[in-house]
Design a protein around this motif. Structure first.
Motif, short mmCIF file in Angstrom:
data_model
loop_
_atom_site.label_atom_id
_atom_site.label_comp_id
_atom_site.label_asym_id
_atom_site.label_seq_id
_atom_site.Cartn_x
_atom_site.Cartn_y
_atom_site.Cartn_z
N LYS A 61 0.40 -1.36 -0.14
CA LYS A 61 0.09 -0.10 0.03
C LYS A 61 0.84 0.65 -0.51
N SER A 62 1.68 1.27 0.74
CA SER A 62 2.45 3.15 0.97
C SER A 62 3.43 2.94 -0.39
N THR A 63 3.89 1.39 -0.51
CA THR A 63 4.59 1.70 -2.17
C THR A 63 3.71 2.41 -3.02
N LEU A 64 2.72 1.88 -3.35
CA LEU A 64 1.67 2.12 -4.10
C LEU A 64 1.27 3.34 -3.94
N ILE A 65 0.48 3.69 -3.03
CA ILE A 65 0.99 5.20 -2.93
C ILE A 65 1.94 6.30 -3.25
N GLU A 66 2.97 5.73 -2.99
CA GLU A 66 4.16 6.46 -3.20
C GLU A 66 4.36 6.80 -4.58
N ALA A 67 4.03 5.87 -5.33
CA ALA A 67 4.19 5.56 -6.83
C ALA A 67 3.34 6.51 -7.46
N LEU A 68 2.07 6.29 -6.80
CA LEU A 68 0.57 7.73 -7.35
C LEU A 68 0.88 8.86 -7.30
N GLY A 69 1.01 9.03 -6.06
CA GLY A 69 1.41 10.36 -5.73
C GLY A 69 2.58 11.39 -5.84
N LYS A 70 4.12 10.12 -6.86
CA LYS A 70 4.53 11.42 -7.36
C LYS A 70 3.95 11.06 -8.73
N PHE A 71 3.31 10.24 -9.16
CA PHE A 71 2.91 10.53 -10.47
C PHE A 71 2.45 11.59 -10.87
N LEU A 72 1.49 11.62 -9.69
CA LEU A 72 0.17 12.58 -9.63
C LEU A 72 1.06 14.25 -9.40
N THR A 73 1.85 14.20 -8.61
CA THR A 73 2.87 15.71 -8.03
C THR A 73 3.34 15.96 -9.35
N GLY A 74 4.16 15.46 -9.94
CA GLY A 74 4.59 15.79 -11.62
C GLY A 74 3.39 16.04 -12.25
N GLN A 75 2.71 15.78 -12.30
CA GLN A 75 1.38 16.58 -13.13
C GLN A 75 0.70 17.83 -12.73
N GLY A 76 1.50 17.87 -11.45
CA GLY A 76 0.88 19.37 -11.03
C GLY A 76 -0.80 19.70 -9.71
N HIS A 77 -0.47 17.83 -9.35
CA HIS A 77 -1.46 17.93 -8.12
C HIS A 77 -1.05 18.32 -6.87
N LYS A 78 -1.55 18.22 -6.43
CA LYS A 78 -1.04 18.53 -4.22
C LYS A 78 -2.08 16.93 -3.80
N VAL A 79 -1.29 16.60 -3.58
CA VAL A 79 -1.24 15.87 -2.41
C VAL A 79 -1.07 15.19 -1.02
N ALA A 80 -2.47 14.74 -0.94
CA ALA A 80 -2.33 14.63 0.89
C ALA A 80 -2.96 12.85 1.42
N VAL A 81 -1.92 12.58 1.95
CA VAL A 81 -1.71 10.95 2.16
C VAL A 81 -2.32 11.10 4.13
N LEU A 82 -3.74 10.32 4.18
CA LEU A 82 -3.72 9.94 5.89
C LEU A 82 -3.37 8.98 5.96
#
Length: 345
Positions: A61-82
């Protein structure tokens, strides 16, 4: 609190952390401050993508969230993880080590990671996760990911606070119908078979076919969306773009049908009553009459001399000084329990 709310809205990460700390606190003054902050920022909430993500421990889960999070921030999104950590039933403590498992995302200025103790809450979701989600939205995070402790029937709590529910699966984990909770298959809108790299790739594809076959046995969570099974690898980041594309398609389908707004309105009303139930239970436990009666009644139930149903009725009757059923100590002591304050009320 107005100053803290203003700093939070301006994107001050420290202010966001301070506000969430107040939301999670059990102190009465902090709870009032949290309500004040939330009231001040409510008009800036509701625009984020709310994603729930669950899976058995070790699924990645954590590895996937990091991968998805970096993908999204690279597209200009701001990502919060709870990220909700399991709490010890003995010490009540948590490791809160999610940031160490998401080292790359943790130092990304476009991301915010907040580990929180589950504190025994149903489904592994901290009681205040919903408020924390709103604060993140007010702070400008347009994607909020809620990572849960693990898979179980109680993970319905997660699905009832997000827009899309993603379940991570392990490849080649055995009979899918036996190894997966029915409740998860009924709730999951996207299933992602992780660790599909190297020798695992064939097993992952076979597991995906098994899952697709199993999904036909259950009614989908939404009449406007049929669950999708994907394969990929959080480690190699293969399939992450497809996962986000599928999440985007899910949101579009629900928005076009008007279901997204309807879903959120229903969640908010259920949230209201959940908060009322929590508050009433807290007041009940703190009541002097209940505290006085509890010890004696618990002893009677533990010894088997009083049915739990009858003990519950007497506890309720003792709330706020009300006369206890039976009204005298003889009712409890005659059942074999020691007399005490509960019988004297």
């Amino acid at each position: 609190m107005n100053e803290l709310a203003d700093r939070l809205v301006s994107g001050d990460r420290a202010a966001l952390a301070q506000a969430i700390t107040r939301v999670e606190s059990t102190r009465a003054d902090h709870q009032q401050e949290a309500r004040d902050i939330l009231t001040a920022v409510m008009d800036r909430t509701g625009d984020a993508w709310r994603i729930g993500l669950t899976g058995v421990p070790g699924v990645g889960k954590s590895t996937l969230i990091e991968a998805l999070g970096k993908f999204l921030t690279g597209q200009g999104h701001k990502v919060a993880v709870l990220a909700v950590d399991p709490s010890s039933s003995r010490s009540k403590g948590s490791i809160l080590g999610d940031k160490t498992r998401m080292g790359e995302l943790a130092v990304d200025r476009a991301a915010f990671i907040r580990p929180s103790p589950a504190a025994g809450t149903l489904g592994g979701v901290a009681r205040k996760t919903r408020e924390s989600m709103l604060l993140c939205e007010a702070a400008g995070y347009d994607v909020v990911i809620v990572e849960t402790v693990g898979v179980g029937q109680s993970e319905t709590v997660v699905a009832d606070m997000v827009d899309v529910f993603v379940a991570l699966m392990l490849p080649g984990a055995g009979d899918e119908l036996q190894g997966i909770k029915k409740g998860i298959l009924e709730l999951a809108e996207i299933l992602f078979v992780n660790k599909a790299e190297g020798e695992n790739e064939k097993r992952a594809r076979r597991s995906a076919r098994d899952l697709e076959a199993a999904l036909h046995l259950f009614a989908p969570a939404s009449k406007n969306w049929s669950p999708v099974v994907l394969t990929g690898s959080a480690l190699t980041r293969d399939g992450i773009d497809t996962l986000w594309e599928t999440i985007t398609k899910h949101r579009k389908a629900l928005e076009e049908a008007g279901e997204l707004d309807q879903r959120r309105r229903g969640q908010q009303v259920r949230w209201l009553w959940s908060m009322v139930e929590d508050r009433v239970l807290s007041q009940f436990r703190a009541d002097a009459g209940v505290r006085n009666a509890a010890g004696t009644l618990e002893d009677a139930v533990a010894k088997g001399s009083l049915p739990a149903s009858e003990a519950a009725e007497r506890l309720i009757a003792s709330y706020r000084g009300g006369p206890e059923r039976g009204s005298s100590s003889s009712d409890v002591s005659s059942s074999g329990a020691a007399s005490g304050p509960a019988g004297e009320s």
